[in-house]
Design a protein around this motif. Structure first.
Motif, PDB file in Angstrom:
ATOM      1  N   SER A  67     -23.783  -5.720  -1.671  1.00 28.97           N
ATOM      2  CA  SER A  67     -22.704  -6.580  -1.194  1.00 28.97           C
ATOM      3  C   SER A  67     -21.771  -6.800  -2.369  1.00 28.97           C
ATOM      4  N   GLY A  68     -20.481  -6.873  -2.067  1.00 24.52           N
ATOM      5  CA  GLY A  68     -19.526  -7.077  -3.142  1.00 24.52           C
ATOM      6  C   GLY A  68     -18.111  -7.260  -2.634  1.00 24.52           C
ATOM      7  N   LYS A  69     -17.229  -7.527  -3.585  1.00 26.66           N
ATOM      8  CA  LYS A  69     -15.823  -7.801  -3.297  1.00 26.66           C
ATOM      9  C   LYS A  69     -14.966  -6.615  -3.727  1.00 26.66           C
ATOM     10  N   VAL A  70     -14.021  -6.216  -2.871  1.00 28.06           N
ATOM     11  CA  VAL A  70     -13.094  -5.131  -3.194  1.00 28.06           C
ATOM     12  C   VAL A  70     -12.098  -5.645  -4.231  1.00 28.06           C
ATOM     13  N   VAL A  71     -12.098  -5.030  -5.422  1.00 28.92           N
ATOM     14  CA  VAL A  71     -11.179  -5.460  -6.480  1.00 28.92           C
ATOM     15  C   VAL A  71     -10.019  -4.490  -6.673  1.00 28.92           C
ATOM     16  N   GLU A  72     -10.155  -3.274  -6.148  1.00 27.91           N
ATOM     17  CA  GLU A  72      -9.062  -2.314  -6.270  1.00 27.91           C
ATOM     18  C   GLU A  72      -9.262  -1.192  -5.259  1.00 27.91           C
ATOM     19  N   ILE A  73      -8.151  -0.720  -4.690  1.00 27.88           N
ATOM     20  CA  ILE A  73      -8.169   0.444  -3.813  1.00 27.88           C
ATOM     21  C   ILE A  73      -7.206   1.456  -4.414  1.00 27.88           C
ATOM     22  N   VAL A  74      -7.720   2.619  -4.793  1.00 21.49           N
ATOM     23  CA  VAL A  74      -6.914   3.649  -5.451  1.00 21.49           C
ATOM     24  C   VAL A  74      -6.595   4.736  -4.430  1.00 21.49           C
ATOM     25  N   ASP A  75      -5.307   4.943  -4.202  1.00 21.59           N
ATOM     26  CA  ASP A  75      -4.824   5.946  -3.251  1.00 21.59           C
ATOM     27  C   ASP A  75      -3.907   6.902  -4.001  1.00 21.59           C
ATOM     28  N   GLU A  76      -4.437   8.057  -4.391  1.00 15.57           N
ATOM     29  CA  GLU A  76      -3.639   9.013  -5.161  1.00 15.57           C
ATOM     30  C   GLU A  76      -2.474   9.589  -4.364  1.00 15.57           C
ATOM     31  N   ASN A  77      -2.544   9.558  -3.047  1.00 18.83           N
ATOM     32  CA  ASN A  77      -1.479  10.126  -2.214  1.00 18.83           C
ATOM     33  C   ASN A  77      -0.531   9.058  -1.679  1.00 18.83           C
ATOM     34  N   LYS A  78      -0.621   7.859  -2.213  1.00 23.73           N
ATOM     35  CA  LYS A  78       0.165   6.722  -1.716  1.00 23.73           C
ATOM     36  C   LYS A  78       1.672   7.013  -1.698  1.00 23.73           C
ATOM     37  N   ASN A  79       2.176   7.616  -2.742  1.00 23.38           N
ATOM     38  CA  ASN A  79       3.615   7.844  -2.848  1.00 23.38           C
ATOM     39  C   ASN A  79       4.037   9.256  -2.470  1.00 23.38           C
ATOM     40  N   LYS A  80       3.141  10.034  -1.911  1.00 27.18           N
ATOM     41  CA  LYS A  80       3.472  11.397  -1.518  1.00 27.18           C
ATOM     42  C   LYS A  80       4.106  11.396  -0.138  1.00 27.18           C
ATOM     43  N   PHE A  81       5.009  12.333   0.072  1.00 26.96           N
ATOM     44  CA  PHE A  81       5.702  12.451   1.344  1.00 26.96           C
ATOM     45  C   PHE A  81       4.731  12.836   2.457  1.00 26.96           C
ATOM     46  N   LYS A  82       3.829  13.764   2.156  1.00 25.34           N
ATOM     47  CA  LYS A  82       2.874  14.237   3.149  1.00 25.34           C
ATOM     48  C   LYS A  82       1.533  13.537   2.929  1.00 25.34           C
ATOM     49  N   GLN A  83       1.104  12.797   3.943  1.00 27.85           N
ATOM     50  CA  GLN A  83      -0.172  12.097   3.882  1.00 27.85           C
ATOM     51  C   GLN A  83      -1.002  12.461   5.106  1.00 27.85           C
ATOM     52  N   SER A  84      -2.291  12.331   4.955  1.00 25.79           N
ATOM     53  CA  SER A  84      -3.215  12.643   6.049  1.00 25.79           C
ATOM     54  C   SER A  84      -4.170  11.471   6.253  1.00 25.79           C
ATOM     55  N   SER A  85      -4.651  11.336   7.462  1.00 25.06           N
ATOM     56  CA  SER A  85      -5.649  10.295   7.731  1.00 25.06           C
ATOM     57  C   SER A  85      -6.954  10.617   7.022  1.00 25.06           C
ATOM     58  N   ALA A  86      -7.109  11.869   6.583  1.00 24.40           N
ATOM     59  CA  ALA A  86      -8.334  12.294   5.896  1.00 24.40           C
ATOM     60  C   ALA A  86      -8.216  12.205   4.371  1.00 24.40           C
ATOM     61  N   ASP A  87      -7.081  11.741   3.837  1.00 21.64           N
ATOM     62  CA  ASP A  87      -6.956  11.549   2.381  1.00 21.64           C
ATOM     63  C   ASP A  87      -8.042  10.592   1.922  1.00 21.64           C
ATOM     64  N   ARG A  88      -8.640  10.914   0.772  1.00 18.54           N
ATOM     65  CA  ARG A  88      -9.718  10.061   0.260  1.00 18.54           C
ATOM     66  C   ARG A  88      -9.159   8.931  -0.591  1.00 18.54           C
ATOM     67  N   LEU A  89      -9.746   7.762  -0.400  1.00 18.07           N
ATOM     68  CA  LEU A  89      -9.411   6.584  -1.189  1.00 18.07           C
ATOM     69  C   LEU A  89     -10.622   6.212  -2.033  1.00 18.07           C
ATOM     70  N   ALA A  90     -10.378   5.727  -3.241  1.00 21.88           N
ATOM     71  CA  ALA A  90     -11.446   5.187  -4.077  1.00 21.88           C
ATOM     72  C   ALA A  90     -11.391   3.668  -3.927  1.00 21.88           C
ATOM     73  N   VAL A  91     -12.499   3.080  -3.547  1.00 17.97           N
ATOM     74  CA  VAL A  91     -12.572   1.632  -3.347  1.00 17.97           C
ATOM     75  C   VAL A  91     -13.533   1.083  -4.401  1.00 17.97           C
ATOM     76  N   ILE A  92     -12.996   0.229  -5.281  1.00 16.77           N
ATOM     77  CA  ILE A  92     -13.781  -0.299  -6.394  1.00 16.77           C
ATOM     78  C   ILE A  92     -14.260  -1.706  -6.035  1.00 16.77           C
ATOM     79  N   PHE A  93     -15.576  -1.890  -6.165  1.00 11.42           N
ATOM     80  CA  PHE A  93     -16.223  -3.157  -5.815  1.00 11.42           C
ATOM     81  C   PHE A  93     -16.769  -3.854  -7.046  1.00 11.42           C
ATOM     82  N   GLU A  94     -16.671  -5.171  -7.051  1.00 14.62           N
ATOM     83  CA  GLU A  94     -17.408  -6.024  -7.981  1.00 14.62           C
ATOM     84  C   GLU A  94     -18.677  -6.408  -7.213  1.00 14.62           C
ATOM     85  N   VAL A  95     -19.829  -5.937  -7.671  1.00 16.82           N
ATOM     86  CA  VAL A  95     -21.084  -6.089  -6.930  1.00 16.82           C
ATOM     87  C   VAL A  95     -21.676  -7.479  -7.149  1.00 16.82           C
ATOM     88  N   GLU A  96     -22.044  -8.114  -6.042  1.00 20.02           N
ATOM     89  CA  GLU A  96     -22.692  -9.423  -6.083  1.00 20.02           C
ATOM     90  C   GLU A  96     -24.210  -9.288  -6.032  1.00 20.02           C
TER      91      GLU A  96
END
Length: 184
Positions: A38-67
């Motif tokens: 269990s933990g709190k999301v402290v950051e969501i990293v989306d490398e394709n955030k500013n790209k013109f072409k995006q897909s629903s399958a783009d991978r996101l890195a979700v960084i958690f502070e673990v409780e």
């Protein structure tokens, strides 16, 4: 012959959105998962955030502070990966929200999808009571590629290969140019 080939041009392509067989029990999910915490999301990293072409399958890195954790890594910070959208079976995490996470390891990365029992912590009472008391993390290690916010993808590996090939070709051209200048 023309009729035969035209059948291929007008055939429909069937695609399926994410479909889950149904949730496992807490015990089954715990057994099948590599990491449960269990933990709190402290950051969501989306490398394709500013790209013109995006897909629903783009991978996101979700960084958690673990409780608290029940299985797997004994770390204060953990990064899990998921697809951008639930259409591609991604779990849609919210920044600063707390979750109970069931992650599976594949290719050296922890992955979460919407078919797992991952849920906001406020709705995880049943799971928490079945899991009983977890442990507090003590290690101060982050698994975000040694501190860099980089999502490993096939494209980044291919891009590195292209740069290396271009560098070698450039050095070869410079070498040929220098040899021709010396001969003159």
């Amino acid at each position: 012959m023309i009729t035969f080939f035209s059948l291929f041009n007008f055939s429909t392509i069937t695609s399926y959105a994410c479909s889950c067989a149904g949730p496992n029990t807490v015990e089954e999910e715990l057994e099948q998962s590599s990491v449960v915490f269990s933990g709190k999301v402290v950051e969501i990293v989306d490398e394709n955030k500013n790209k013109f072409k995006q897909s629903s399958a783009d991978r996101l890195a979700v960084i958690f502070e673990v409780e608290e954790y029940w299985k797997g890594l004994n770390q204060k910070q953990i990064t899990v990966y998921t697809e951008r959208s639930s259409v591609s079976c991604g779990y849609e995490f919210n920044l600063n929200a707390e979750y109970l996470v069931y992650a599976h390891e594949a290719n050296g990365a922890l992955n979460v999808n919407r078919c797992s029992r991952t849920t906001p912590l406020v709705t995880a009472e049943e799971d928490i009571s079945e899991l009983e008391k977890g442990e507090k993390p003590i290690e101060q290690i982050s698994n975000v590629n040694k501190g860099e916010n980089h999502i490993p993808t096939e494209n980044s590996t291919n891009n590195n290969k292209i740069y290396i090939i271009l560098l070698i070709l450039g050095l070869l051209i410079v070498g040929i140019y220098i040899l021709r200048r010396i001969r003159k």
